[in-house]
Motif scaffolding. Sequence first.
Motif, short mmCIF file in Angstrom:
data_model
loop_
_atom_site.label_atom_id
_atom_site.label_comp_id
_atom_site.label_asym_id
_atom_site.label_seq_id
_atom_site.Cartn_x
_atom_site.Cartn_y
_atom_site.Cartn_z
N ASN A 42 0.96 -1.11 0.03
CA ASN A 42 -0.05 0.13 0.20
C ASN A 42 0.83 1.20 -0.01
OD1 ASN A 42 -2.39 -1.16 0.11
ND2 ASN A 42 -2.31 -1.73 2.25
N ASN A 88 -10.41 5.22 -8.33
CA ASN A 88 -9.86 3.86 -8.76
C ASN A 88 -8.94 3.29 -7.67
OD1 ASN A 88 -8.19 5.98 -9.39
ND2 ASN A 88 -7.11 4.62 -11.02
N SER A 89 -8.63 4.12 -6.71
CA SER A 89 -7.74 3.49 -5.91
C SER A 89 -8.23 2.54 -5.01
CB SER A 89 -7.38 4.79 -4.72
OG SER A 89 -8.45 4.95 -3.77
N GLY A 118 -3.13 11.97 0.60
CA GLY A 118 -2.81 13.16 0.14
C GLY A 118 -1.95 12.91 -1.27
N MET A 119 -2.31 12.15 -2.11
CA MET A 119 -1.61 11.73 -3.21
C MET A 119 -0.94 12.62 -4.12
SD MET A 119 -1.75 8.34 -2.65
CE MET A 119 -0.72 7.42 -4.28
#
Length: 299
Positions: A7, A117-118, A211-212
């Motif tokens: 992950n 889509n995560s 916080g990608m």
Amino acid sequence: MLAAPINPADINMVQGTYAILPDLPAVGGNEGVGDVLEVGSNVASLRPGDRVILADAGLGTWRTEAVVSEEALLRVPADIPLLCAATLGVNPCTAYRMLHDFEVLEPGDSLIQNAANSGVGQAVIQLAAALGFQTINVVRDRPNLQELVNRLKALGADHVLTEEMLRKPEMKDLFKRIPRPRLALNCVGGKSATEMLRHLQSAGTMVTYGGMAKQPVTVPVSSLIFKDIKVRGFWVTQWKRANAQNKEEMNKMILDLCRLISAGKLAAPACLERPLEDYKVALEASMKPYSSTKQILTM
Ligand SMILES: NC(=O)c1ccc[n+]([C@@H]2O[C@H](COP(=O)([O-])OP(=O)(O)OC[C@H]3O[C@@H](n4cnc5c(N)ncnc54)[C@H](OP(=O)(O)O)[C@@H]3O)[C@@H](O)[C@H]2O)c1
């Protein structure tokens, strides 16, 4: 251990940027599934043969064997698919809590989320569909967008939009057909979060859990003054630690999720299994953008 995902938080932990860091040397990985092989003489709640997942982060799951305390494990039904069990403890639990703990939504209500889509996003889509909530799902544009849209719709997504579409005036037409969302789930930050905020109903809530984009969340003053939007955060590790003594809520959540899995309403995210020895390839693949596939180490 039988299987353990990679992950984003695991990567952050290895990079030394995560909120909790183990003492070194340490084994990576915070989630996974295994079988109990042996128990100590004082262990009451587990038996050899039980299938288990981890109750908390920080154990180090990218390994074949571990000796851990009874409290560190949660039993799960042995008949749920292995990949569902391996990916149950973090993302579906995060999705479950965010759908239940911030706004009281009724069937027919809508919610909006980015990075749909995560792993978390896919769990949100399925849990929301099971609860009768309509989802507006935002993803980044890509060459094979239609393929991704079809995949998310097959999971139960009602609307799938790109970040660019979210900024178009045509969004008004969508809200003639469905209610404006009362809940926004933010995995990205930056512009993406600000755009979602603009579509929230008055007094709605935006929950930030990731916080990608590595960009801060900017909240328009008007959202606060004229719409009284609530801006909150969520961290599942904190929730699990706060609920570690009183296991009632935790057990209810795991039971609810396992029932949905058994009923065919909650599938594992799109996954690629790799033998543990291939961890280098798996780690590199896990950091590639636009893959929409979770790397799972299998032992
Ligand atoms: N707070 C909590 O309790 C909690 C719990 C679970 C997960 N999380 C966090 O939630 C996030 C997602 O976790 P996951 O396991 O679901 O991840 P994942 O399955 O690996 O998915 C990553 C997602 O991030 C998107 N993404 C990557 N870089 C991006 C960027 N620069 N801008 C916009 N989107 C970007 C990807 O979209 P593309 O396909 O467009 O690359 C993909 O949708 C991570 O930050 C994780 O740490 C938080």
